[in-house]
Design a protein around this motif. Sequence first.
Motif, short mmCIF file in Angstrom:
data_model
loop_
_atom_site.label_atom_id
_atom_site.label_comp_id
_atom_site.label_asym_id
_atom_site.label_seq_id
_atom_site.Cartn_x
_atom_site.Cartn_y
_atom_site.Cartn_z
N GLY A 47 0.81 -1.21 0.00
CA GLY A 47 0.00 0.00 0.00
C GLY A 47 0.84 1.25 0.00
O GLY A 47 0.51 2.25 -0.66
N ALA A 48 1.96 1.24 0.72
CA ALA A 48 2.85 2.40 0.74
C ALA A 48 3.41 2.67 -0.65
O ALA A 48 3.53 3.83 -1.08
CB ALA A 48 3.99 2.17 1.74
N ALA A 49 3.75 1.59 -1.40
CA ALA A 49 4.25 1.76 -2.76
C ALA A 49 3.20 2.36 -3.68
O ALA A 49 3.52 3.06 -4.65
CB ALA A 49 4.72 0.41 -3.31
N LEU A 50 1.93 2.12 -3.35
CA LEU A 50 0.83 2.67 -4.16
C LEU A 50 0.29 3.97 -3.58
O LEU A 50 -0.71 4.50 -4.08
CB LEU A 50 -0.31 1.64 -4.23
N ALA A 51 0.96 4.47 -2.54
CA ALA A 51 0.56 5.72 -1.88
C ALA A 51 -0.86 5.65 -1.33
O ALA A 51 -1.63 6.62 -1.42
CB ALA A 51 0.70 6.90 -2.86
N ILE A 52 -1.20 4.51 -0.73
CA ILE A 52 -2.52 4.33 -0.12
C ILE A 52 -2.40 4.57 1.37
O ILE A 52 -1.54 3.97 2.04
CB ILE A 52 -3.07 2.91 -0.39
N ASP A 53 -3.22 5.42 1.89
CA ASP A 53 -3.25 5.68 3.33
C ASP A 53 -3.69 4.41 4.04
O ASP A 53 -4.77 3.89 3.77
CB ASP A 53 -4.23 6.82 3.61
#
Length: 675
Positions: free
Chosen positions: A54-60
Amino acid sequence: MTDLGLGPEPVPVGQHLEAHYLRRVMHLPPDSQRWLLLAATDSTGDLELLDIAGAALAIDPSRREDAESAGLVHLEPTVGFRHPLVRSAVYGSASRAERRRVHGALAEAAAKLGLVEAEAWHASRAASGTDETVAERLVRAADLAAQRGGSSSRASILARAAELTPSGPVRGERLVGAAEAALEAGAADVAVRLLADVREAGLNRVTRGRAILVRSAAALFVSDPDGVRASTSDQLRAADEFHGHDVEREQRTLLQAFERCSSADRLLVGVDIPTLGRRIAAGAETPGPASVILLGVAALILEPYERAVRPVREAFDTILALPDRDLVHRGTLIAAIGAFLWDDAGRRAGLERAMRAARDGGALQALDTLPWVGALSELMGGTVSRALSFDATVREVRRAMGYDGENVVNAAVMAWSGSPEETVEAVGQGAAAAGWGGVEASATAALAVRHLAERRYERAFARLHPLVEDPFLQVTPLHFADYAEAAVRSGRPEDAARAAAALDARAGANGSAWCRGLAERALALAGSDDDESHYAASVDALSGTGATVELARSHLVYGEWLRRARRRRDPATHLHLALDHAARSGAAVFQGRIRAELEAAGGTAGAPAARSGQDLTTQERAVATMAAAGRTNAEIAARLFLSPHTVDYHLRKVFQKLGVTSRRQLSERFDPVAP
């Protein structure tokens, strides 16, 4: 929301419930939808993995709580969807580009966590078109799956690797590998579909041989008549492909060729038995365990019995010294050589080890075969109870593989368990039409034994005579004792004497107590009426074996002889022992004859013994036999592919039907040797 590629309906349109869940997803903020897609794409439910991706996809990361509040997922102890259709609705409605992007993020996250298989799998789903680099990663992941016994996982990984591989020999080799793994997992139809995409031009000889073996094994699995009859010939063709390129595969394939000839039996086409024996002997060029085994099998086929015993014994000892994992695909070989040597204990131990290893390794294809072989082995040198337990296991394995277990019928087991004669005949004839000559022969022999139990001696002789006159390898001598009884009691003393003498010679050569017990019984029946010694010797020899049904039968004929000799008190002793052993071993077919003889001897047989458990279903009897042998519910569940709850249910039914309250009491009513 269009950046996620989500549409208002599943693509393609699914059931109403799936559409309902998708509408609930569409009401969430875009980042929450993206997190749901990430969770739907992952199969582990690992929050750490999802957070890194999720961090790689910029998802909170807090977006996951929106999904939980909406009642779509739960987050503890791992991420899981409230309903499988939520996952399919989310994943199925995302665009291909967005799915590839999410797979790519999960591949990177898996790499950081050292999850090699997950990394390779997600990388393959992120790829577009062929990609040899990713394909090689998948092959490495497939090797890891093989190490942990994951045949199904290995098959799907290799199939995806083949999709990513450019056309050519490497692609073909990977498809063959995927087909092998699919077959190992019991998915014969998948294996055939994978091979349909193989272009054999340009394949090396070893890969061509492997493809031949998969096609042949799949033909056996689906009972293709031509494939079953030609299976031994196919194995030899594959061995020829391996010759000079892969000695280990060649030798393993030659042993399989011998095993396959037992399936077709007298319906074998494409090669004769002596040619098979010579080709097997020629494959023993390289020193080592496999060559010892091959030389033993060649001797079994080509040499007179007295000369064959030593090399065959060396082969059997070599097989039993192998690690358990190497026995998984050697069930038929263990049964055949054990029968040739009349080694009931070695045969049973080897088959048990092979089944345990197959269960532990998830080798469903082997588990489809091993209990079948075990059931036939138990009917010739064991107990009917264990045979029935094995038969129940075959059905459960088939169901576990997604096939109808009721279509798996063992005609010999049916004959012993009281199925109508015409039904058993029909099953045997149907098996022969499908190429399974061994099934028909075993059904014929089992019906002959039932005729002996019913005192229909002429009918028993008529069934056994063709099998004895047209002998087949190690199988025919197993019928000699039955043949001698049928012959002498239908007025053919010369035939009985020949069978008894042949069995006596084998017992002298192999030193087997099982063989000696049957030889002594045949000699007693074929000899003079004033010689008691053979009857006593038969009982004595069989008392130390696991051939409980045969022990019951020897007590029976001894009791019959004693009654004819007017030894008033002695017959009842042996006849009561015969009844007890028949009940303990599940040989209900002989109990009527024993009871009638007891009454004729002036004894009392009593009411039908509850301890036989004849009113139990096949599955109840299987559970009861294993419980009597000390297996826990969990162990029984694993062996029969049931849940522990179902085992507990069956066990309670058994206790109720038999009127017992403990496993100790159960052990008194069933043969204590575990199947």
